[in-house]
Design a protein around this motif. Structure first.
Motif, mmCIF file in Angstrom:
data_model
loop_
_atom_site.group_PDB
_atom_site.id
_atom_site.type_symbol
_atom_site.label_atom_id
_atom_site.label_comp_id
_atom_site.label_asym_id
_atom_site.label_seq_id
_atom_site.Cartn_x
_atom_site.Cartn_y
_atom_site.Cartn_z
ATOM 1 N N SER A 100 -42.855 39.381 40.643
ATOM 2 C CA SER A 100 -42.803 39.578 39.197
ATOM 3 C C SER A 100 -44.105 40.236 38.741
ATOM 4 C CB SER A 100 -42.613 38.238 38.477
ATOM 5 O OG SER A 100 -41.422 37.608 38.892
ATOM 6 N N ASP A 150 -45.315 30.405 31.712
ATOM 7 C CA ASP A 150 -44.232 31.223 32.264
ATOM 8 C C ASP A 150 -44.686 32.378 33.144
ATOM 9 O OD1 ASP A 150 -41.744 30.058 31.295
ATOM 10 O OD2 ASP A 150 -42.457 30.572 29.289
ATOM 11 N N TRP A 154 -47.466 35.388 38.224
ATOM 12 C CA TRP A 154 -47.005 36.763 38.372
ATOM 13 C C TRP A 154 -48.145 37.663 38.854
ATOM 14 C CZ3 TRP A 154 -43.105 39.063 34.397
ATOM 15 C CH2 TRP A 154 -42.019 38.189 34.222
ATOM 16 N N GLN A 206 -38.655 41.423 38.335
ATOM 17 C CA GLN A 206 -38.694 41.341 36.872
ATOM 18 C C GLN A 206 -40.080 41.824 36.433
ATOM 19 O OE1 GLN A 206 -37.920 37.264 35.766
ATOM 20 N NE2 GLN A 206 -39.437 36.438 37.161
ATOM 21 N N THR A 235 -34.728 42.839 35.306
ATOM 22 C CA THR A 235 -35.100 42.588 33.913
ATOM 23 C C THR A 235 -36.448 43.226 33.615
ATOM 24 O OG1 THR A 235 -33.900 40.490 33.858
ATOM 25 C CG2 THR A 235 -35.610 40.810 32.190
ATOM 26 N N LYS A 237 -38.830 44.175 30.140
ATOM 27 C CA LYS A 237 -38.976 44.059 28.697
ATOM 28 C C LYS A 237 -40.398 44.439 28.292
ATOM 29 C CE LYS A 237 -35.443 40.453 28.232
ATOM 30 N NZ LYS A 237 -35.069 39.148 27.601
ATOM 31 N N GLY A 402 -41.920 33.316 26.095
ATOM 32 C CA GLY A 402 -41.179 32.863 27.270
ATOM 33 C C GLY A 402 -39.713 32.619 26.960
ATOM 34 N N ASP A 403 -39.430 31.973 25.834
ATOM 35 C CA ASP A 403 -38.034 31.732 25.437
ATOM 36 C C ASP A 403 -37.274 33.044 25.294
ATOM 37 O OD1 ASP A 403 -38.398 29.014 25.422
ATOM 38 O OD2 ASP A 403 -38.488 28.806 23.232
ATOM 39 N N TYR A 405 -38.177 36.121 26.639
ATOM 40 C CA TYR A 405 -38.091 36.895 27.876
ATOM 41 C C TYR A 405 -37.012 36.347 28.802
ATOM 42 C CZ TYR A 405 -39.189 39.509 32.045
ATOM 43 O OH TYR A 405 -39.074 40.345 33.137
ATOM 44 N N PHE A 406 -36.961 35.040 28.960
ATOM 45 C CA PHE A 406 -36.040 34.422 29.909
ATOM 46 C C PHE A 406 -34.695 34.057 29.280
ATOM 47 C CE2 PHE A 406 -40.276 33.621 31.711
ATOM 48 C CZ PHE A 406 -40.094 34.190 32.959
ATOM 49 N N ARG A 408 -33.956 31.931 26.941
ATOM 50 C CA ARG A 408 -33.739 30.508 26.649
ATOM 51 C C ARG A 408 -33.346 30.273 25.201
ATOM 52 N NH1 ARG A 408 -38.843 29.616 30.093
ATOM 53 N NH2 ARG A 408 -39.994 29.714 28.114
#
Length: 435
Positions: A100, A150, A154, A206, A235, A237, A402-403, A405-406, A408
């Motif tokens: 990542s 999160d 990486w 990602q 993914t 972004k 984080g919510d 990007y992933f 959630r």
């Protein structure tokens, strides 16, 4: 950079800001101040942001990451303003994050004239000769789980900024005082991305492109290009911090920022980046995020304070608009603003929300607009993710990003107006290291 050095820089910068006759020169020092102040704050833990960090080393101290200079930069024509090779800092991922990638584009204002670009040549935002050989990775670059839940493991890259046009200039070389200036931001972008692809970015599962201030604007500009570098099935972004600069008139009714951008775009031939846009409107308008995001296809997250301290000082109340300095104390500390000034600032906030109204309808987009008087919030542990971080609807910036990007949760957080949010720690430029 020692705390005393930053204090002296602040005092000198404020004196310069009040007396500088040539606005473009003042912007160079404002940009340099941001870079040095933020870098110093990172080294001193959270103290710069009013936290409880100390100079003593501990297990939570940030990793120091070495500078890598681009290979064969001169042959590629990918050089900083002074002709030196551009650089980046790469920290390898580990564990589940080994495939990542997070790429952060450093900010630091723009230069709009041969004079102001020449001044930048002797600073870290114009020459790799003046860049630190190691930088601390904190905030969104931290490798400590409690500080960066999160993205801590990486592969993380900090791309250094040294072209003065948000990594997007494609102009010819110019001579100032007998020395050459190089406007090669787009080539710098391509050269650094090329090296990162060879070092593992091409195999990413990602990825996230992010940046702060002028680097945040660059994130908007290069977002789809970043997406195109990577396999379609993964993914990818983009996340811009404090890069949504408003095309608003200043308090005197003049379009100061558009005039400034017009000079940047003309000098560095930035218009080549926006061929469709410049066929429809004045090229400087195409350099504003509000126009850029209309054509970005890759999912975007926009983080901006409603009372961006840099924008208030340099766009809404530039020195030329306030000859009596009636806004001086207010624009250095929002707590010093009187009721009429606060009313004007609420209008500036409304302009931001209005400019984002169409983007809010984007189901793939994310947004976090808090009501703090600050600029760049991802590059400190204190504002990114800590027990005392600014929150909107009880989410820290790191949790919100984080919510989004992933996947959630849908994240479009818009804070209430100042002074309603008690979790904000407002920047106070009248006293060093106070929020």
């Amino acid at each position: 950079m020692a705390m005393g050095d930053v204090h002296q820089l602040q005092l000198w910068w404020r004196r310069r800001w009040g007396t500088e006759r040539r606005a473009t020169v003042a912007w160079v020092f404002a940009a340099l101040f941001i870079v040095l102040f933020l870098a110093a704050g990172s080294r001193l833990g959270d103290t710069a942001l009013g936290g409880t960090g100390t100079l003593a080393r501990s297990s939570s101290d940030p990793a120091l990451v070495d500078l890598t200079l681009v290979r064969d930069a001169e042959e590629k024509g990918a050089v900083c303003l002074d002709g030196s090779p551009p650089g980046y800092h790469l920290q390898r991922g580990f564990g589940s994050g080994v495939d990542s990638w997070l790429v952060h584009l450093e900010g630091g204002g723009w230069c709009s004239s041969l004079e102001s670009c020449s001044l930048r040549k002797s600073t870290p935002v114009g020459s790799s000769h003046h860049m630190e050989r190691q930088v601390p990775f904190v905030g969104i670059l931290s490798n400590i789980p409690s500080q960066n839940p999160d993205f801590h493991n990486w592969n993380k890259v900090k791309v250094r900024y040294c072209d003065g046009a948000s990594y997007s200039g494609e102009g010819e070389s110019e001579t100032q005082d007998g020395t050459k200036l190089f406007f090669r931001g787009q080539r710098i972008w391509k050269a650094i991305m090329g090296e990162l692809l060879q070092k593992g970015l091409a195999n990413a599962k990602q990825a996230l492109l992010t940046g702060c201030s002028a680097g945040g604007l660059a994130t908007f500009i290069h977002c789809d290009e970043f997406r195109e570098l990577l396999p379609k099935e993964i993914t990818v972004k983009c996340f811009a911090d404090a890069g949504f600069f408003l095309n608003e008139k200043d308090i005197s009714g003049k379009s100061y920022i558009q005039s400034f951008y017009s000079n940047v775009v003309r000098l560095q031939d930035v218009g080549k980046k926006f061929p469709d846009c410049i066929s429809r409107m004045e090229p400087s308008q195409c350099f504003f995020a509000e126009e850029i995001i209309k054509n970005v296809k890759t999912p975007l997250f926009i983080l901006n304070p409603a009372y961006d301290s840099w924008q208030i000082q340099n766009i809404f109340v530039p020195a030329s608009s306030d000859p009596q300095q009636s806004w001086q104390r207010c624009k250095l500390n929002i707590h010093n603003c009187d009721s009429n000034q606060i009313k004007s600032l609420q209008g500036f906030r409304y302009a931001l929300l209005n400019a984002l109204s169409e983007f809010k309808k984007n189901n793939n987009g994310g947004m976090f607009i808090n009501s703090c008087f600050v600029h760049c919030q991802t590059i400190y542990n204190f504002t990114w993710h800590s027990s005392n971080s600014p929150r909107v609807n009880n989410k820290t910036l790191a949790e919100a990003v984080g919510d989004w990007y992933f996947g959630r949760a849908k994240v479009q957080e818009i804070d209430c107006a100042y002074p309603c949010n008690p979790t904000c720690h407002h920047l106070n430029l009248m006293q060093p290291y106070r929020m």
